[in-house]
Design a protein around this motif. Structure first.
Motif, short mmCIF file in Angstrom:
data_model
loop_
_atom_site.label_atom_id
_atom_site.label_comp_id
_atom_site.label_asym_id
_atom_site.label_seq_id
_atom_site.Cartn_x
_atom_site.Cartn_y
_atom_site.Cartn_z
N ALA A 169 0.83 -1.21 0.00
CA ALA A 169 0.00 0.00 0.00
C ALA A 169 0.86 1.26 0.00
N HIS A 174 1.99 -0.20 -4.34
CA HIS A 174 0.61 -0.22 -4.86
C HIS A 174 0.59 -0.14 -6.38
N LEU A 200 -6.24 -2.77 -0.91
CA LEU A 200 -5.53 -3.54 -1.94
C LEU A 200 -6.48 -4.46 -2.70
N LEU A 204 -7.73 -1.84 -5.62
CA LEU A 204 -6.58 -1.99 -6.52
C LEU A 204 -6.53 -3.35 -7.20
#
Length: 349
Positions: A169, A174, A200, A204
């Motif tokens: 992160a 990331h 995450l 993401l």
């Protein structure tokens, strides 16, 4: 015109975990004009980067170690250089005009004077226009280029491989995980809080993520996520995490050694590598600096811009405001306070 230029500096060398009392704000009078024929450029700093590697520049032994001297050691009281975005307020350099927006090595201060050959200073790339200026020291800056070059140039990432990213992160992690996802890889990240783990996985698109603070046995935890082994470990941490990852690497696995934040402030716990395992598994471990790969910047920027525009890539920024916030912003890096790229905004553009 004269202005008072305030800037952050260190009071003494910092050999352990940094404290707010290690820093102070100084000021000096600055003439906002470039001497005719000097090739100088005077900048008003807008955004500055806050990076954990900088702690290595503040150590008492940094100037005597060649490897750390390459990262530009800084003595107490000296101006602290950092990547940043700035506006030209005066120029005697033919490449830059007043009001140009530029990115490069500035300082933790309100103004920067660039003398001579304009080290690492350039205008913002037209390809990246339309995005926030802060992106130019994050996703489009050294953080993004570090993630991209680490995976594709150092790690030689292939489609469908299994990738583990520590400090996932953070400013580099990331992006590294998301770059790997663009090639259809299975990606697992670790971070230091439930909030970061959820981010995450939910924002993401990491396949899996875990909070390393909740795991008493990192070796067995990583094994759960990689029962058949890791192809690439993108290491931002070093120490115990590196040891546990190597134990779970595939034959011919690659360790991309990007950072070692667990060792920056605690030199008593360096990674103890299992050399027999490294040899018999034929594991490659390679460290690198982002400056090794400035030559691929156009390819990196095109790739990143295209995926951001398609929303298949997202960037995380943690922005504080004001020169006074720089010390605490820096300290927070060593306590896991930041999510994504840590930046301090110094002025409006």
């Amino acid at each position: 015109m004269e202005v008072i230029n305030r800037y952050v500096t260190t009071k003494s060398h910092i050999n352990g975990t940094p404290k707010e009392s290690d820093f102070e704000i100084k000021s000096s009078t600055l003439v906002v004009s470039a001497e005719p024929g000097s090739n100088d450029v005077v900048l008003k700093n807008l955004y500055v980067s806050i990076d954990p590697y900088q702690i290595n520049r503040f150590k008492s032994y940094s100037s005597s170690q060649e490897s750390i001297s390459d990262a530009m050691a800084i003595a107490p009281g000296e101006v602290i250089s950092a990547h940043g975005v700035a506006k030209v307020v005066a120029s005697e350099n033919a490449e830059f005009e007043k009001d140009d927006l530029v990115v490069g090595m500035v300082c933790w201060g309100e103004y920067t004077v660039i003398k001579g050959d304009q080290y690492m200073l350039r205008k913002l790339d037209p390809m990246a226009m339309g995005f926030p200026l802060s992106y130019h020291i994050g996703a489009f800056g050294t953080s993004g280029l570090t993630a991209y070059s680490g995976l594709f140039e150092v790690g030689k990432l292939s489609k469908g491989e299994k990738v583990f990213v520590s400090a996932a992160a953070g400013s580099v992690g990331h992006l590294a995980g998301q770059y790997a996802k663009q090639l259809g890889c299975y990606v697992v990240g670790c971070a230091g809080s439930k909030e970061k783990v959820a981010l995450l996985k939910e924002k993401l698109d990491f396949d899996e993520a875990f909070n390393y603070k909740d795991e008493p046995n990192l070796k067995s935890t990583i094994k759960e996520y990689f029962p058949d082994g890791i192809d690439i470990y993108f290491d931002n941490v070093g120490g115990e995490m590196l040891e546990a990852s190597i134990a779970n690497m595939k034959n011919f696995g690659r360790v991309v050694a990007c950072g070692a934040i667990s060792e920056y402030t605690n030199t008593n716990k360096p990674a103890a590598l299992n050399m027999v395992e490294i040899i018999y598994k034929r594991i490659m471990i390679r460290g690198f600096l982002v400056t090794d790969f400035f030559n691929i910047y156009p390819d990196f920027l095109s790739f990143t811009v295209n995926h951001l525009r398609k929303d298949s890539l997202k960037t995380l920024e943690d922005i504080s405001v004001g020169l006074e916030s720089i010390p605490n912003a820096f300290l927070g890096l060593f306590h896991g306070a930041n999510i994504g790229k840590k930046i301090v905004k110094l002025a409006d553009d």
